[in-house]
Design an enzyme around this catalytic site. Structure first.
Site, short mmCIF file in Angstrom:
data_model
loop_
_atom_site.label_atom_id
_atom_site.label_comp_id
_atom_site.label_asym_id
_atom_site.label_seq_id
_atom_site.Cartn_x
_atom_site.Cartn_y
_atom_site.Cartn_z
N ARG A 75 77.61 70.30 98.07
CA ARG A 75 77.08 69.49 96.98
C ARG A 75 76.29 68.29 97.51
O ARG A 75 75.28 67.88 96.92
CB ARG A 75 78.19 69.04 96.03
CG ARG A 75 79.34 68.25 96.66
CD ARG A 75 80.50 68.17 95.68
NE ARG A 75 81.63 67.32 96.07
CZ ARG A 75 82.66 67.74 96.79
NH1 ARG A 75 82.69 69.00 97.23
NH2 ARG A 75 83.66 66.93 97.09
N HIS B 120 79.69 61.29 99.09
CA HIS B 120 80.62 61.52 97.97
C HIS B 120 81.13 60.21 97.39
O HIS B 120 81.03 59.16 98.03
CB HIS B 120 81.78 62.37 98.48
CG HIS B 120 81.30 63.65 99.11
ND1 HIS B 120 81.19 64.82 98.42
CD2 HIS B 120 80.87 63.90 100.37
CE1 HIS B 120 80.71 65.75 99.24
NE2 HIS B 120 80.50 65.22 100.41
O1 LIG Z 1 86.66 64.60 94.69
C1 LIG Z 1 86.48 64.47 93.47
O2 LIG Z 1 87.22 64.87 92.56
C2 LIG Z 1 85.25 63.68 93.03
O3 LIG Z 1 84.29 63.80 94.00
C3 LIG Z 1 85.58 62.23 92.90
O4 LIG Z 1 86.72 62.17 92.25
P1 LIG Z 1 87.28 60.77 91.74
O5 LIG Z 1 86.20 60.19 90.85
O6 LIG Z 1 88.52 61.14 91.02
O7 LIG Z 1 87.51 59.97 92.97
#
Ligand SMILES: O=C(O)[C@H](O)COP(=O)(O)O
Length: 206
Positions: free
Chosen positions: A61, A158
């Site tokens: 992603r 991320h």
């Molecule tokens: O890993 C995940 O679920 C999303 O990338 C981020 O999740 P979160 O907003 O719950 O940290």
């Protein structure tokens, strides 16, 4: 323009759309996520950003988001470094579970603590502090020297691996980071001085 670092959280993923804890699982972008990445690239192009080097994680992603951004910039030929250090925080036993169902099972407060606190790890996973312990050394060792040399660098990663870095870049405390949310596909621009201090930062598309 030199010594610019742009951080971009990947566009919406298939598991973001389903509201599933993702962590180290490897879903791709949704159609909306693809559009978000293209929009980020178009805005960077419009605002005149040019990059010498890119970094991303080992998850599709983030890599797909980077490729789409570089295509919009006409810069698909720049060097790209892939590293697990930039991977999302590992959500451990929560990975694949629905976030709303998790809140029903364990309570809203517990799930919010797992998602947004600094030091509390979900069962079998990483806390934000654990994530920082791998992303910060990588940033200091591999990314910051490139910026200090005068290069413009883009990093796609991320929500939590970037929140860890942003604690350092924006001087946020463990309490301060709790409220810091990152939108998918929104470029965050940091300008550095010659000794590696952030002198300006802004969110494009805010
Ligand atoms: O890993 C995940 O679920 C999303 O990338 C981020 O999740 P979160 O907003 O719950 O940290």
């Amino acid at each position: 323009m030199e010594r610019t670092l742009v951080l971009v959280r990947h566009g919406q993923s298939e598991w973001n759309l389903k509201n599933l804890f993702t962590g180290w699982k490897d879903p791709d972008l949704t159609e909306l996520g693809i559009e978000e990445a293209k929009k980020a690239g178009a805005r960077l192009q419009h605002d005149g950003y040019r990059f010498d080097l890119a970094f991303t994680s080992e998850l599709v992603r983030a890599q797909h988001t980077l490729n789409l951004i570089l295509e919009e910039l006409g810069q698909t030929g720049i060097p790209i470094r892939y590293d697990i250090a930039l991977n999302e925080r590992d959500y451990g036993d929560l990975s694949g579970l629905n976030k709303e169902e998790a809140a029903k099972n364990w309570g809203e407060e517990q799930v919010h603590t797992w998602r947004r606190s600094f030091a509390v790890a979900p069962p079998g996973g990483e806390s934000l502090r654990d994530t920082l312990a791998r992303t910060l050394p990588y940033y200091v060792r591999e990314i910051l020297p490139e910026v200090l040399s005068g290069k413009n660098v883009i990093v796609t990663a991320h929500g939590n691996s970037l929140r860890a870095l942003i604690m350092v870049l924006e001087g946020l405390s463990p309490d301060g980071i709790v409220a810091r949310e990152l939108e998918t596909g929104r470029p965050m621009v940091y300008q550095f001085d010659a000794v590696g201090r952030v002198i300006e930062h802004k969110d494009l598309l805010a």
